[in-house]
Design a protein around this motif. Sequence first.
Motif, short mmCIF file in Angstrom:
data_model
loop_
_atom_site.label_atom_id
_atom_site.label_comp_id
_atom_site.label_asym_id
_atom_site.label_seq_id
_atom_site.Cartn_x
_atom_site.Cartn_y
_atom_site.Cartn_z
N LEU A 3 0.83 -1.20 0.00
CA LEU A 3 0.00 0.00 0.00
C LEU A 3 0.87 1.26 0.00
O LEU A 3 0.58 2.22 -0.72
CB LEU A 3 -0.93 0.00 1.22
N LEU A 4 1.92 1.24 0.81
CA LEU A 4 2.81 2.40 0.86
C LEU A 4 3.49 2.62 -0.49
O LEU A 4 3.61 3.76 -0.97
CB LEU A 4 3.86 2.20 1.95
N SER A 5 3.93 1.54 -1.10
CA SER A 5 4.57 1.63 -2.41
C SER A 5 3.62 2.20 -3.46
O SER A 5 3.98 3.08 -4.24
CB SER A 5 5.07 0.26 -2.85
N ALA A 6 2.37 1.69 -3.45
CA ALA A 6 1.38 2.18 -4.41
C ALA A 6 1.03 3.63 -4.14
O ALA A 6 0.80 4.42 -5.06
CB ALA A 6 0.12 1.32 -4.33
N LEU A 7 1.00 4.02 -2.86
CA LEU A 7 0.69 5.41 -2.52
C LEU A 7 1.76 6.36 -3.05
O LEU A 7 1.45 7.38 -3.68
CB LEU A 7 0.57 5.53 -1.00
N LEU A 8 3.02 6.03 -2.83
CA LEU A 8 4.11 6.89 -3.31
C LEU A 8 4.18 6.91 -4.83
O LEU A 8 4.43 7.95 -5.45
CB LEU A 8 5.43 6.43 -2.71
N ALA A 9 3.95 5.74 -5.44
CA ALA A 9 3.94 5.68 -6.90
C ALA A 9 2.80 6.52 -7.47
O ALA A 9 2.95 7.15 -8.52
CB ALA A 9 3.81 4.24 -7.37
N SER A 10 1.67 6.54 -6.78
CA SER A 10 0.51 7.33 -7.24
C SER A 10 0.85 8.81 -7.25
O SER A 10 0.49 9.54 -8.18
CB SER A 10 -0.69 7.08 -6.32
N ILE A 11 1.52 9.26 -6.20
CA ILE A 11 1.86 10.69 -6.12
C ILE A 11 2.86 11.06 -7.21
O ILE A 11 2.74 12.12 -7.85
CB ILE A 11 2.40 11.00 -4.71
N SER A 12 3.83 10.20 -7.46
CA SER A 12 4.79 10.50 -8.53
C SER A 12 4.15 10.36 -9.91
O SER A 12 4.58 11.00 -10.88
CB SER A 12 6.02 9.59 -8.43
N GLN A 13 3.11 9.53 -10.01
CA GLN A 13 2.44 9.31 -11.29
C GLN A 13 1.73 10.56 -11.79
O GLN A 13 1.38 10.65 -12.98
CB GLN A 13 1.45 8.15 -11.16
N ILE A 14 1.53 11.54 -10.94
CA ILE A 14 0.99 12.83 -11.39
C ILE A 14 1.83 13.38 -12.53
O ILE A 14 1.32 13.99 -13.47
CB ILE A 14 0.97 13.84 -10.23
N TYR A 15 3.14 13.12 -12.46
CA TYR A 15 4.09 13.58 -13.47
C TYR A 15 4.56 12.44 -14.38
O TYR A 15 5.64 12.50 -14.96
CB TYR A 15 5.31 14.21 -12.80
N PHE A 16 3.77 11.38 -14.49
CA PHE A 16 4.09 10.23 -15.34
C PHE A 16 5.34 9.49 -14.88
O PHE A 16 6.08 8.92 -15.67
CB PHE A 16 4.25 10.66 -16.80
N VAL A 17 5.56 9.49 -13.59
CA VAL A 17 6.67 8.76 -12.98
C VAL A 17 6.07 7.77 -11.98
O VAL A 17 5.11 8.10 -11.30
CB VAL A 17 7.65 9.71 -12.26
N ASN A 18 6.62 6.57 -11.90
CA ASN A 18 6.09 5.60 -10.93
C ASN A 18 7.16 5.08 -10.00
O ASN A 18 7.21 3.90 -9.66
CB ASN A 18 5.38 4.44 -11.65
N ARG A 19 8.01 5.98 -9.55
CA ARG A 19 9.10 5.61 -8.64
C ARG A 19 8.74 6.03 -7.21
O ARG A 19 8.30 7.17 -6.98
CB ARG A 19 10.41 6.28 -9.06
N ARG A 20 8.95 5.15 -6.27
CA ARG A 20 8.61 5.44 -4.88
C ARG A 20 9.42 6.61 -4.35
O ARG A 20 8.89 7.46 -3.62
CB ARG A 20 8.83 4.20 -4.02
N LEU A 21 10.70 6.66 -4.69
CA LEU A 21 11.54 7.76 -4.20
C LEU A 21 11.05 9.09 -4.76
O LEU A 21 11.04 10.11 -4.05
CB LEU A 21 13.00 7.52 -4.58
N SER A 22 10.63 9.09 -6.03
CA SER A 22 10.09 10.32 -6.62
C SER A 22 8.83 10.75 -5.87
O SER A 22 8.64 11.94 -5.58
CB SER A 22 9.77 10.08 -8.10
N GLY A 23 7.96 9.78 -5.57
CA GLY A 23 6.75 10.10 -4.82
C GLY A 23 7.07 10.64 -3.44
O GLY A 23 6.40 11.57 -2.95
N LEU A 24 8.09 10.09 -2.80
CA LEU A 24 8.50 10.56 -1.48
C LEU A 24 9.01 12.00 -1.55
O LEU A 24 8.68 12.83 -0.69
CB LEU A 24 9.58 9.64 -0.91
N LEU A 25 9.81 12.30 -2.57
CA LEU A 25 10.33 13.66 -2.73
C LEU A 25 9.20 14.67 -2.91
O LEU A 25 9.19 15.74 -2.30
CB LEU A 25 11.29 13.71 -3.91
N ILE A 26 8.24 14.33 -3.75
CA ILE A 26 7.11 15.24 -3.98
C ILE A 26 6.30 15.41 -2.70
O ILE A 26 5.89 16.53 -2.35
CB ILE A 26 6.22 14.71 -5.12
#
Length: 281
Positions: A3-26
Amino acid sequence: MALLSALLASISQIYFVNRRLSGLLITLGVLWTAPFMGLSMLIATFSAVLLAQLLKFNPVLQAEGCYGFNAALVGLSLALFAPPSLWVLVASAVLGGLSCLMYAFWIKRFKISCYTLPFNLLILPWLYWNGQRLADEVPSDYEFSLSAIGQVIFLPDTVPAIMVCAALLLAGIGMLGWAFVGAVIASGTATFLLINPDYINFGLTGYNGVLAAIAMFWHQFKPGWSIAAAVIAGLMTALMLKTGLPMLTMPFVLACWLCFASRSGFCYFQRKYMPNKEHLS
């Protein structure tokens, strides 16, 4: 962890990125600048990814954050346009889950991506009903070169914009480069159409161009399509700003659909009448 992985990927997916670290940074960028917006975003996104898991939606799309990125935008917008309250958090959870269902419904029935359409369909009617204008409180003399990139998540400030750029860079220099190109093209289009410079400096004219250019690059289309999408998004954005109507990310959605339709038409024409020529892809 899923769930945490999907949550972070969802946030990064706003910018067409599906990386957990990217989601964490945002996420950290949002929480640093606007904690309540960050909380609302996390609640809405968690609601979406949890619902997707409970309903056993496509596990690959879950892992890529596809069921949650509209929810993230829903949570951000609710916290931006409404005063902080418990009801905003409740609405974020409810509408975040609903955006997940809308996305799942769309991908089962249509071949073309819905992009951020669920987010727009859920929030735009509310903005129109309340007479909200995105440009109502634009500061004068605001100058920040990354404002359009940050404005995608409604935060053109320094920290979130830099965090977003770092998140894009993790996905490749091309993603970050086309984000800049999209912002410049869309903002340049607005300048040509004599849009209020304060809107341009605040990133309101460029953020749809950012998304449109990234989208075409993400689809691996030729560079001309990223440029075309950014121009179209810029024109639509300028028109909406001139009329004073809320637009959110509808110019981005419509620009991408128009480019898809045009590209399909061009490719069909080439295959039919110029079979020996390189296709427009």
